[in-house]
Scaffold this motif. Structure first.
Motif, PDB file in Angstrom:
ATOM      1  N   TRP A 171       0.720  -1.084  -0.160  1.00 31.09           N
ATOM      2  CA  TRP A 171       0.145   0.021  -0.002  1.00 31.09           C
ATOM      3  C   TRP A 171       0.860   1.438  -0.142  1.00 31.09           C
ATOM      4  N   TYR A 172       2.072   1.228   0.504  1.00 32.96           N
ATOM      5  CA  TYR A 172       2.938   2.244   0.752  1.00 32.96           C
ATOM      6  C   TYR A 172       3.468   2.406  -0.572  1.00 32.96           C
ATOM      7  N   LEU A 173       3.919   1.233  -1.282  1.00 38.50           N
ATOM      8  CA  LEU A 173       4.814   1.479  -2.389  1.00 38.50           C
ATOM      9  C   LEU A 173       3.740   2.117  -3.358  1.00 38.50           C
ATOM     10  N   ARG A 174       2.443   1.674  -3.413  1.00 43.73           N
ATOM     11  CA  ARG A 174       1.603   2.109  -4.456  1.00 43.73           C
ATOM     12  C   ARG A 174       1.350   3.639  -4.338  1.00 43.73           C
ATOM     13  N   LEU A 175       1.115   3.971  -2.945  1.00 41.84           N
ATOM     14  CA  LEU A 175       1.024   5.385  -2.621  1.00 41.84           C
ATOM     15  C   LEU A 175       2.079   6.280  -3.163  1.00 41.84           C
ATOM     16  N   TRP A 176       3.271   6.016  -2.668  1.00 36.71           N
ATOM     17  CA  TRP A 176       4.433   6.687  -2.967  1.00 36.71           C
ATOM     18  C   TRP A 176       4.932   6.691  -4.659  1.00 36.71           C
ATOM     19  N   GLN A 177       4.388   5.689  -5.399  1.00 33.13           N
ATOM     20  CA  GLN A 177       4.577   5.798  -6.636  1.00 33.13           C
ATOM     21  C   GLN A 177       3.347   6.390  -7.664  1.00 33.13           C
ATOM     22  N   ASP A 178       2.293   6.811  -6.682  1.00 37.15           N
ATOM     23  CA  ASP A 178       1.228   7.756  -7.463  1.00 37.15           C
ATOM     24  C   ASP A 178       1.660   9.080  -7.690  1.00 37.15           C
ATOM     25  N   THR A 179       1.928   9.546  -8.857  1.00 34.88           N
ATOM     26  CA  THR A 179       2.278  10.838  -9.321  1.00 34.88           C
ATOM     27  C   THR A 179       1.154  11.756  -8.676  1.00 34.88           C
ATOM     28  N   ARG A 180       0.006  11.462  -8.630  1.00 37.04           N
ATOM     29  CA  ARG A 180      -0.994  12.576  -8.177  1.00 37.04           C
ATOM     30  C   ARG A 180      -0.885  12.737  -6.748  1.00 37.04           C
ATOM     31  N   PHE A 181      -0.635  11.682  -6.139  1.00 42.15           N
ATOM     32  CA  PHE A 181      -0.364  11.833  -4.401  1.00 42.15           C
ATOM     33  C   PHE A 181       0.813  12.742  -4.358  1.00 42.15           C
ATOM     34  N   LEU A 182       2.112  12.541  -4.840  1.00 49.99           N
ATOM     35  CA  LEU A 182       3.088  13.386  -4.841  1.00 49.99           C
ATOM     36  C   LEU A 182       2.773  14.822  -5.207  1.00 49.99           C
ATOM     37  N   ALA A 183       1.975  15.158  -6.264  1.00 49.97           N
ATOM     38  CA  ALA A 183       1.836  16.433  -6.604  1.00 49.97           C
ATOM     39  C   ALA A 183       0.811  16.988  -5.528  1.00 49.97           C
ATOM     40  N   ALA A 184      -0.085  16.261  -5.089  1.00 43.01           N
ATOM     41  CA  ALA A 184      -1.090  16.946  -4.066  1.00 43.01           C
ATOM     42  C   ALA A 184      -0.332  17.074  -2.606  1.00 43.01           C
ATOM     43  N   PHE A 185       0.661  16.105  -2.378  1.00 40.77           N
ATOM     44  CA  PHE A 185       1.435  16.472  -1.238  1.00 40.77           C
ATOM     45  C   PHE A 185       2.295  17.636  -1.507  1.00 40.77           C
ATOM     46  N   GLY A 186       2.919  17.681  -2.656  1.00 35.74           N
ATOM     47  CA  GLY A 186       3.744  19.008  -2.929  1.00 35.74           C
ATOM     48  C   GLY A 186       2.790  20.248  -2.840  1.00 35.74           C
ATOM     49  N   HIS A 187       1.953  20.360  -3.414  1.00 38.91           N
ATOM     50  CA  HIS A 187       1.151  21.308  -3.297  1.00 38.91           C
ATOM     51  C   HIS A 187       0.510  21.990  -1.868  1.00 38.91           C
TER      52      HIS A 187
END
Length: 260
Positions: A47-63
């Motif tokens: 679940w963590y690997l899937r999460l941190w490979q999700d570009t949408r999540f990374l973009a939202a976190f960065g925002h």
């Protein structure tokens, strides 16, 4: 001895009340399945690997991080000098400032969002859907916490004596503020910054109503994927929690090293 045991029991009970939900969320985010059994059936990091490979999540976190950092930088530049000026030059304005900084709590966030939508959706400043409107909103959220913390820090030191001594030694007021007053209220400022940081990362109402998916933040992303998998959303929550915990630990270490 009985009083000591009682105090320890209260502390352990309080720790358990706070820690058990976090531990349960962590286990759920690491479990393959967790249904009718007491303990999870198998552990995995998928679940963590899937999460941190999700570009949408990374973009939202960065925002979210970018908006929070911009808001805190703006708040520090405006609120800290304002608190010093009020405390040092205009102490009679203190009670009016206390009223001013609490006015935002009189209006619910949903009502504020509707008013901001009508005000900034069109016209000369159409900033709805951009991060700028969130920076402005988040500034009002951070204002009472930062101003009150900085004001309390100023009250805990002898501001007038320190400034008079600096002036006698030839320092200007801005130079004395930057080199003498600001280091003495560093702990109060850091406490307000990290408290405001956690509050800003946790906002959902303003971000969802004023920006939404046009500049997706972490909580808007979490809301949009809430129906996919409880394990996946638990991984999001734990990632946010561990990040906030790590930032707080680093800030505490830096503060202790500075004191030494």
């Amino acid at each position: 001895m009985r009083a000591e045991h009682y105090h320890k029991a209260v502390v352990w009970l309080f720790t358990a009340v706070l820690g058990i939900p976090v531990l349960a969320t962590l286990l759920y985010s690491l479990s393959q399945r967790w249904g009718a059994t007491i303990l999870p059936e198998g552990l995995t990091l998928d679940w963590y690997l899937r999460l941190w490979q999700d570009t949408r999540f990374l973009a939202a976190f960065g925002h979210s991080l970018l908006i929070a950092a911009a808001t805190l930088a703006l708040s520090t530049l405006l609120i800290v000098p304002t608190a010093f000026v009020v405390f040092y030059y205009f102490p009679r304005l203190e009670r009016w400032m206390n009223i001013l900084i609490l006015m935002q709590f009189a209006v619910p966030p949903v009502v504020s969002s509707v008013g901001l939508l009508q005000l900034y959706a069109e016209g000369p400043l159409p900033i709805i859907g951009t991060p700028w409107v969130l920076v402005g909103c988040y500034f009002t959220i951070a204002l009472p916490f930062m101003y009150r913390s900085v004001s309390n820090g100023l009250k805990s030191i002898h501001v007038h004596d320190l400034m008079d001594a600096a002036h006698l030694l030839g320092a200007s007021t801005p130079h004395a503020f930057l080199t003498i007053i600001l280091p003495n209220i560093r702990k109060s400022l850091l406490a307000s910054l990290f408290l405001s940081f956690s509050l800003l990362l946790g906002d959902f109402v303003f971000a969802n109503m004023l920006v939404g998916a046009r500049y997706e933040t972490l909580n808007v992303y979490l809301f949009s994927v809430r129906a996919t998998s409880g394990h996946f959303t638990s991984a999001i929550v734990m990632s946010y929690f561990l990040f906030a915990l790590g930032v707080t630990w680093i800030a505490t270490r830096l503060s202790r090293q500075t004191d030494l």
